[in-house]
Design a protein around this motif. Structure first.
Motif, PDB file in Angstrom:
ATOM      1  N   GLY A  46       1.224 -50.013   1.303  1.00  0.00           N
ATOM      2  CA  GLY A  46       0.535 -49.263   2.355  1.00  0.00           C
ATOM      3  C   GLY A  46       1.279 -49.125   3.660  1.00  0.00           C
ATOM      4  O   GLY A  46       0.833 -48.410   4.554  1.00  0.00           O
ATOM      5  N   LYS A  47       2.397 -49.803   3.813  1.00  0.00           N
ATOM      6  CA  LYS A  47       3.142 -49.749   5.068  1.00  0.00           C
ATOM      7  C   LYS A  47       3.840 -48.393   5.200  1.00  0.00           C
ATOM      8  O   LYS A  47       4.471 -47.925   4.268  1.00  0.00           O
ATOM      9  N   PRO A  48       3.725 -47.754   6.374  1.00  0.00           N
ATOM     10  CA  PRO A  48       4.352 -46.444   6.560  1.00  0.00           C
ATOM     11  C   PRO A  48       5.836 -46.553   6.919  1.00  0.00           C
ATOM     12  O   PRO A  48       6.251 -47.465   7.630  1.00  0.00           O
ATOM     13  N   TYR A  49       6.592 -45.619   6.404  1.00  0.00           N
ATOM     14  CA  TYR A  49       8.020 -45.497   6.694  1.00  0.00           C
ATOM     15  C   TYR A  49       8.276 -44.080   7.173  1.00  0.00           C
ATOM     16  O   TYR A  49       7.562 -43.149   6.784  1.00  0.00           O
ATOM     17  N   GLY A  50       9.317 -43.911   7.991  1.00  0.00           N
ATOM     18  CA  GLY A  50       9.706 -42.578   8.426  1.00  0.00           C
ATOM     19  C   GLY A  50      10.333 -41.790   7.297  1.00  0.00           C
ATOM     20  O   GLY A  50      10.265 -40.580   7.250  1.00  0.00           O
ATOM     21  N   SER A  51      10.924 -42.488   6.353  1.00  0.00           N
ATOM     22  CA  SER A  51      11.518 -41.888   5.166  1.00  0.00           C
ATOM     23  C   SER A  51      11.528 -42.958   4.097  1.00  0.00           C
ATOM     24  O   SER A  51      11.784 -44.125   4.391  1.00  0.00           O
ATOM     25  N   TRP A  52      11.267 -42.614   2.859  1.00  0.00           N
ATOM     26  CA  TRP A  52      11.163 -43.633   1.819  1.00  0.00           C
ATOM     27  C   TRP A  52      12.496 -44.314   1.548  1.00  0.00           C
ATOM     28  O   TRP A  52      12.538 -45.389   0.963  1.00  0.00           O
ATOM     29  N   THR A  53      13.590 -43.727   2.001  1.00  0.00           N
ATOM     30  CA  THR A  53      14.890 -44.366   1.843  1.00  0.00           C
ATOM     31  C   THR A  53      15.331 -45.063   3.133  1.00  0.00           C
ATOM     32  O   THR A  53      16.431 -45.599   3.186  1.00  0.00           O
ATOM     33  N   GLY A  54      14.476 -45.068   4.144  1.00  0.00           N
ATOM     34  CA  GLY A  54      14.858 -45.593   5.453  1.00  0.00           C
ATOM     35  C   GLY A  54      14.174 -46.882   5.816  1.00  0.00           C
ATOM     36  O   GLY A  54      13.966 -47.763   4.992  1.00  0.00           O
ATOM     37  N   PHE A  55      13.787 -46.955   7.083  1.00  0.00           N
ATOM     38  CA  PHE A  55      13.217 -48.164   7.646  1.00  0.00           C
ATOM     39  C   PHE A  55      11.731 -47.980   7.915  1.00  0.00           C
ATOM     40  O   PHE A  55      11.258 -46.850   8.082  1.00  0.00           O
ATOM     41  N   PRO A  56      10.985 -49.085   8.019  1.00  0.00           N
ATOM     42  CA  PRO A  56       9.560 -48.973   8.353  1.00  0.00           C
ATOM     43  C   PRO A  56       9.359 -48.204   9.661  1.00  0.00           C
ATOM     44  O   PRO A  56      10.196 -48.267  10.561  1.00  0.00           O
ATOM     45  N   LEU A  57       8.262 -47.515   9.740  1.00  0.00           N
ATOM     46  CA  LEU A  57       7.912 -46.780  10.951  1.00  0.00           C
ATOM     47  C   LEU A  57       7.812 -47.771  12.107  1.00  0.00           C
ATOM     48  O   LEU A  57       7.099 -48.771  12.012  1.00  0.00           O
ATOM     49  N   SER A  58       8.539 -47.524  13.189  1.00  0.00           N
ATOM     50  CA  SER A  58       8.529 -48.446  14.323  1.00  0.00           C
ATOM     51  C   SER A  58       7.773 -47.877  15.524  1.00  0.00           C
ATOM     52  O   SER A  58       7.527 -48.585  16.496  1.00  0.00           O
TER      53      SER A  58
END
Length: 141
Positions: free
Chosen positions: A101-113
């Motif tokens: 359920g944790k959001p990321y800016g891109s699935w190949t990137g880093f968690p949404l900060s």
């Protein structure tokens, strides 16, 4: 009935559609234990698409309301002129959901900060949808 209230109702419906589809992607990610993401295209395209990802392969998701068709929503066409002014998820137009359920800016990137923000507009009125980092809480403001 004033014409302004009609504008607000139309905008509200389009904004709630985005919220529902964000929740769909988040819930599908958790229930199927795989990444789901939505890619937004702002004005003039005014659309977004839902995908799933396994490994390095991205696949369009079928629309549950239109069996056999890719999950692509054109707000301008479906809601009579609603525009996506912006969709920003930490320098990305994609919001991804980890299977937990944790959001990321891109699935190949880093968690949404930072808080992800989508702004929609119809006839001078605007609504904002936010996605909180860490929790993935989705709110319509």
């Amino acid at each position: 009935i004033s014409f302004n209230s009609f504008k607000g109702v139309k905008l509200e419906a389009g904004a709630k559609k985005i919220v529902a589809d964000l929740l769909y992607a988040k819930n599908m990610s958790a229930s199927l234990s795989q990444w789901y993401f939505i890619s937004f295209e702002a004005d003039p395209a005014n659309s977004y698409s839902v995908y799933s990802a396994r490994g390095t392969v991205e696949s369009p998701v079928f629309d549950p309301a239109n069996f056999g068709k890719d999950f692509v929503v054109n707000l301008a066409a479906s809601y009579g002129g609603i525009r996506i002014l912006s969709a920003d998820f930490g320098n990305s137009n994609k919001i991804s959901f980890h299977p937990l359920g944790k959001p990321y800016g891109s699935w190949t990137g880093f968690p949404l900060s930072v808080t992800g923000i989508i702004t929609v507009e119809y006839s001078g009125l605007t609504r904002t949808i936010t996605v909180a980092p860490e929790t993935g809480l989705i709110e319509l403001l």
